[in-house]
Design a protein around this motif. Structure first.
Motif, PDB file in Angstrom:
ATOM      1  N   SER A 149      49.616  40.450  49.209  1.00  0.00           N
ATOM      2  CA  SER A 149      50.656  40.692  50.206  1.00  0.00           C
ATOM      3  C   SER A 149      52.045  40.342  49.668  1.00  0.00           C
ATOM      4  CB  SER A 149      50.380  39.868  51.466  1.00  0.00           C
ATOM      5  OG  SER A 149      50.449  38.478  51.181  1.00  0.00           O
ATOM      6  N   LYS A 150      53.066  40.866  50.339  1.00  0.00           N
ATOM      7  CA  LYS A 150      54.469  40.561  50.037  1.00  0.00           C
ATOM      8  C   LYS A 150      54.838  40.901  48.595  1.00  0.00           C
ATOM      9  CE  LYS A 150      54.600  36.857  53.481  1.00  0.00           C
ATOM     10  NZ  LYS A 150      54.844  35.424  53.730  1.00  0.00           N
ATOM     11  N   ASN A 151      54.352  42.049  48.120  1.00  0.00           N
ATOM     12  CA  ASN A 151      54.733  42.532  46.805  1.00  0.00           C
ATOM     13  C   ASN A 151      55.460  43.869  46.950  1.00  0.00           C
ATOM     14  OD1 ASN A 151      53.742  40.703  44.541  1.00  0.00           O
ATOM     15  ND2 ASN A 151      51.906  40.785  45.817  1.00  0.00           N
ATOM     16  N   LYS A 152      55.409  44.701  45.919  1.00  0.00           N
ATOM     17  CA  LYS A 152      56.105  45.992  45.947  1.00  0.00           C
ATOM     18  C   LYS A 152      55.138  47.139  45.655  1.00  0.00           C
ATOM     19  CE  LYS A 152      60.294  43.704  44.223  1.00  0.00           C
ATOM     20  NZ  LYS A 152      61.292  43.640  43.110  1.00  0.00           N
ATOM     21  N   ILE A 153      53.897  46.961  46.060  1.00  0.00           N
ATOM     22  CA  ILE A 153      52.833  47.902  45.738  1.00  0.00           C
ATOM     23  C   ILE A 153      52.922  49.144  46.614  1.00  0.00           C
ATOM     24  CG2 ILE A 153      50.324  48.210  45.659  1.00  0.00           C
ATOM     25  CD1 ILE A 153      50.153  45.126  45.309  1.00  0.00           C
ATOM     26  N   SER A 154      52.902  50.317  45.989  1.00  0.00           N
ATOM     27  CA  SER A 154      52.922  51.572  46.744  1.00  0.00           C
ATOM     28  C   SER A 154      51.559  52.255  46.737  1.00  0.00           C
ATOM     29  CB  SER A 154      53.978  52.526  46.172  1.00  0.00           C
ATOM     30  OG  SER A 154      53.705  52.819  44.812  1.00  0.00           O
ATOM     31  N   MET A 155      50.714  51.894  45.767  1.00  0.00           N
ATOM     32  CA  MET A 155      49.390  52.497  45.671  1.00  0.00           C
ATOM     33  C   MET A 155      48.435  51.531  44.972  1.00  0.00           C
ATOM     34  SD  MET A 155      48.314  56.132  43.910  1.00  0.00           S
ATOM     35  CE  MET A 155      49.337  57.032  45.075  1.00  0.00           C
ATOM     36  N   VAL A 156      47.193  51.504  45.452  1.00  0.00           N
ATOM     37  CA  VAL A 156      46.172  50.638  44.862  1.00  0.00           C
ATOM     38  C   VAL A 156      45.335  51.462  43.885  1.00  0.00           C
ATOM     39  CG1 VAL A 156      44.177  49.164  45.310  1.00  0.00           C
ATOM     40  CG2 VAL A 156      46.091  49.216  46.927  1.00  0.00           C
ATOM     41  N   PRO A 157      45.247  51.056  42.620  1.00  0.00           N
ATOM     42  CA  PRO A 157      44.474  51.804  41.615  1.00  0.00           C
ATOM     43  C   PRO A 157      42.977  51.808  41.921  1.00  0.00           C
ATOM     44  CG  PRO A 157      46.049  50.316  40.564  1.00  0.00           C
ATOM     45  CD  PRO A 157      45.990  49.940  42.015  1.00  0.00           C
ATOM     46  N   SER A 158      42.255  52.676  41.221  1.00  0.00           N
ATOM     47  CA  SER A 158      40.826  52.869  41.474  1.00  0.00           C
ATOM     48  C   SER A 158      39.982  51.653  41.120  1.00  0.00           C
ATOM     49  CB  SER A 158      40.321  54.094  40.700  1.00  0.00           C
ATOM     50  OG  SER A 158      40.513  53.918  39.305  1.00  0.00           O
ATOM     51  N   TRP A 159      40.534  50.699  40.337  1.00  0.00           N
ATOM     52  CA  TRP A 159      39.744  49.535  39.945  1.00  0.00           C
ATOM     53  C   TRP A 159      39.253  48.736  41.144  1.00  0.00           C
ATOM     54  CZ3 TRP A 159      42.010  45.536  42.196  1.00  0.00           C
ATOM     55  CH2 TRP A 159      43.407  45.423  42.208  1.00  0.00           C
ATOM     56  N   VAL A 160      39.873  48.899  42.307  1.00  0.00           N
ATOM     57  CA  VAL A 160      39.446  48.122  43.469  1.00  0.00           C
ATOM     58  C   VAL A 160      37.977  48.392  43.803  1.00  0.00           C
ATOM     59  CG1 VAL A 160      40.067  49.800  45.262  1.00  0.00           C
ATOM     60  CG2 VAL A 160      40.164  47.361  45.774  1.00  0.00           C
ATOM     61  N   GLY A 161      37.496  49.573  43.436  1.00  0.00           N
ATOM     62  CA  GLY A 161      36.107  49.923  43.692  1.00  0.00           C
ATOM     63  C   GLY A 161      35.111  49.113  42.874  1.00  0.00           C
ATOM     64  N   ARG A 162      35.602  48.426  41.843  1.00  0.00           N
ATOM     65  CA  ARG A 162      34.719  47.591  41.028  1.00  0.00           C
ATOM     66  C   ARG A 162      34.534  46.197  41.625  1.00  0.00           C
ATOM     67  NH1 ARG A 162      37.848  49.815  36.590  1.00  0.00           N
ATOM     68  NH2 ARG A 162      38.733  47.769  36.063  1.00  0.00           N
ATOM     69  N   SER A 184      37.506  55.154  45.749  1.00  0.00           N
ATOM     70  CA  SER A 184      36.517  54.196  45.238  1.00  0.00           C
ATOM     71  C   SER A 184      36.386  52.960  46.113  1.00  0.00           C
ATOM     72  CB  SER A 184      36.882  53.776  43.814  1.00  0.00           C
ATOM     73  OG  SER A 184      38.132  53.098  43.791  1.00  0.00           O
ATOM     74  N   ILE A 185      37.292  52.787  47.078  1.00  0.00           N
ATOM     75  CA  ILE A 185      37.218  51.599  47.927  1.00  0.00           C
ATOM     76  C   ILE A 185      35.934  51.593  48.760  1.00  0.00           C
ATOM     77  CG2 ILE A 185      38.405  52.519  49.971  1.00  0.00           C
ATOM     78  CD1 ILE A 185      39.887  49.767  50.078  1.00  0.00           C
ATOM     79  N   VAL A 186      35.309  52.752  48.905  1.00  0.00           N
ATOM     80  CA  VAL A 186      34.053  52.820  49.663  1.00  0.00           C
ATOM     81  C   VAL A 186      32.936  52.068  48.934  1.00  0.00           C
ATOM     82  CG1 VAL A 186      34.701  55.019  50.704  1.00  0.00           C
ATOM     83  CG2 VAL A 186      33.324  55.003  48.619  1.00  0.00           C
ATOM     84  N   ASN A 187      33.143  51.768  47.645  1.00  0.00           N
ATOM     85  CA  ASN A 187      32.151  50.992  46.895  1.00  0.00           C
ATOM     86  C   ASN A 187      32.176  49.513  47.280  1.00  0.00           C
ATOM     87  OD1 ASN A 187      31.386  53.283  45.427  1.00  0.00           O
ATOM     88  ND2 ASN A 187      32.986  52.933  43.896  1.00  0.00           N
ATOM     89  N   CYS A 188      33.217  49.103  47.968  1.00  0.00           N
ATOM     90  CA  CYS A 188      33.333  47.712  48.414  1.00  0.00           C
ATOM     91  C   CYS A 188      32.518  47.545  49.696  1.00  0.00           C
ATOM     92  CB  CYS A 188      34.794  47.348  48.642  1.00  0.00           C
ATOM     93  SG  CYS A 188      35.850  47.534  47.191  1.00  0.00           S
ATOM     94  N   LEU A 189      31.219  47.530  49.542  1.00  0.00           N
ATOM     95  CA  LEU A 189      30.321  47.556  50.691  1.00  0.00           C
ATOM     96  C   LEU A 189      30.387  46.290  51.535  1.00  0.00           C
ATOM     97  CD1 LEU A 189      27.175  49.167  49.024  1.00  0.00           C
ATOM     98  CD2 LEU A 189      29.000  50.285  50.317  1.00  0.00           C
ATOM     99  N   ASN A 190      30.910  45.214  50.968  1.00  0.00           N
ATOM    100  CA  ASN A 190      31.001  43.953  51.701  1.00  0.00           C
ATOM    101  C   ASN A 190      32.356  43.753  52.374  1.00  0.00           C
ATOM    102  OD1 ASN A 190      28.368  42.651  51.013  1.00  0.00           O
ATOM    103  ND2 ASN A 190      29.144  42.872  48.935  1.00  0.00           N
ATOM    104  N   LEU A 191      33.280  44.693  52.179  1.00  0.00           N
ATOM    105  CA  LEU A 191      34.629  44.546  52.728  1.00  0.00           C
ATOM    106  C   LEU A 191      34.586  44.607  54.259  1.00  0.00           C
ATOM    107  CD1 LEU A 191      37.613  44.251  51.924  1.00  0.00           C
ATOM    108  CD2 LEU A 191      37.796  46.749  52.003  1.00  0.00           C
ATOM    109  N   GLN A 205      44.582  56.184  56.694  1.00  0.00           N
ATOM    110  CA  GLN A 205      43.973  56.955  55.610  1.00  0.00           C
ATOM    111  C   GLN A 205      42.479  57.178  55.847  1.00  0.00           C
ATOM    112  OE1 GLN A 205      44.757  55.283  51.766  1.00  0.00           O
ATOM    113  NE2 GLN A 205      43.189  56.513  50.768  1.00  0.00           N
ATOM    114  N   SER A 206      42.001  58.363  55.521  1.00  0.00           N
ATOM    115  CA  SER A 206      40.600  58.727  55.761  1.00  0.00           C
ATOM    116  C   SER A 206      39.622  57.797  55.048  1.00  0.00           C
ATOM    117  CB  SER A 206      40.346  60.178  55.338  1.00  0.00           C
ATOM    118  OG  SER A 206      40.645  60.359  53.957  1.00  0.00           O
ATOM    119  N   ALA A 207      40.000  57.277  53.861  1.00  0.00           N
ATOM    120  CA  ALA A 207      39.107  56.386  53.111  1.00  0.00           C
ATOM    121  C   ALA A 207      38.761  55.138  53.911  1.00  0.00           C
ATOM    122  CB  ALA A 207      39.741  55.994  51.783  1.00  0.00           C
ATOM    123  N   ILE A 208      39.678  54.696  54.775  1.00  0.00           N
ATOM    124  CA  ILE A 208      39.426  53.499  55.577  1.00  0.00           C
ATOM    125  C   ILE A 208      38.248  53.720  56.514  1.00  0.00           C
ATOM    126  CG2 ILE A 208      40.379  52.037  57.417  1.00  0.00           C
ATOM    127  CD1 ILE A 208      43.080  52.214  56.035  1.00  0.00           C
TER     128      ILE A 208
END
Length: 283
Positions: A149-162, A184-191, A205-208
């Motif tokens: 939080s509180k950064n300057k991020i505009s997009m989260v890379p695909s690594w989040v799925g790991r 790839s965020i759908v791979n975060c089954l525990n989120l 966003q549809s991925a959510i």
């Protein structure tokens, strides 16, 4: 009459002695103006059972290699310092679960070391000026809680799925726009907890809607205009914070969100909630 003032090192040593004498497992050395631990590291050696150290709001740039001797350490708070590097020897502390590096400039060198930990569960890089999250975050596959939080991020890379063990992801107060989350965020089954509040989103966003284990979602403080029927896919969703948007329309399918226990739609552009609100009996 002159009064002698304790130096930051003297205060730290006194706090260490007091904690050891009281048999405590945590140590707070925050806000002392400490620039280096080299002069007090030997005082810590006798503190073998220490599990938590709070070194926040000092002037540290790194940690001594000898810190690796604190093998029982589980939590390390380095928030509000000037950390630019960490010794690789810290990876010997295999019990370390939580590291807080918030409120300082981000350093790739620091993340290089943290990515070698196999048991790290909580990582806080809030307010570190990050615009493009490094791929090294994706190497810490043991993470349960990631705060960007509180950064300057505009997009989260695909690594989040790991990050397959991830439970909580905080992306609030960034510059998220358009489609910021990768498929790839759908791979975060525990989120189960996602915070994207106070960004620049105009829709959810549809991925959510594919994160089926989601229980808490905060989309407040954006420019979202519609609550879609797709919310009904989130069968476990209990909390939806959607206040302070531009919501003027709620699709009929939203009435199927029967698991909701808390819904905040304040400060939007709704003129009527319609009959669907009667179906949300737990809200």
């Amino acid at each position: 009459m002159a009064h002698s003032l304790e130096s930051s090192d003297e205060i730290a040593r006194r706090k260490i002695r007091l904690a050891k004498d009281n048999g405590e497992k945590s140590l707070v050395l925050s806000g002392l103006g400490i620039a280096s631990l080299n002069t007090i590291i030997r005082d810590l050696f006798d503190f073998e059972k220490i599990e938590s150290i709070d070194l926040s709001d000092n002037r540290l740039r790194t940690l001594p290699h000898e810190m690796s001797a604190l093998l029982n350490l589980k939590s390390l708070n380095l928030s509000g310092n000037l950390i630019t590097s960490l010794p690789y020897s810290l990876t010997k502390i295999t019990n370390l679960r939580s590291v807080d590096l918030s409120n300082q400039r981000f350093s790739e060198d620091v993340l290089d070391v943290l990515s070698e930990f196999s048991s790290l569960e909580v990582l806080n890089f809030s307010n570190c000026g990050i615009s493009i999250p490094s791929s090294n975050f994706g190497k810490i596959s043991s993470l349960h809680n990631l705060n960007l939080s509180k950064n300057k991020i505009s997009m989260v890379p695909s690594w989040v799925g790991r990050l397959v063990e991830l439970r909580t992801l905080n992306l609030s107060n960034n510059n998220l726009t358009g489609v910021p989350l990768p498929g790839s965020i759908v791979n975060c089954l525990n989120l189960n907890w996602l915070d994207v509040a106070n960004n620049n989103l105009t829709s959810v966003q549809s991925a959510i809607f594919e994160i089926y284990g989601l229980r808490h979602l905060d989309v407040s403080g954006n420019s979202i205009r519609t609550l879609e029927s797709n919310f009904s896919k989130l069968l476990l969703l209990k909390t939806l914070c959607a206040q302070s948007n531009k919501i003027g329309h709620i699709e009929d399918g939203f009435r199927k969100c029967l698991s909701l226990e808390y819904l905040d739609l304040s400060s939007n552009k709704l003129h009527s909630l319609g009959r669907w609100i009667d179906d949300l009996k737990n809200t």
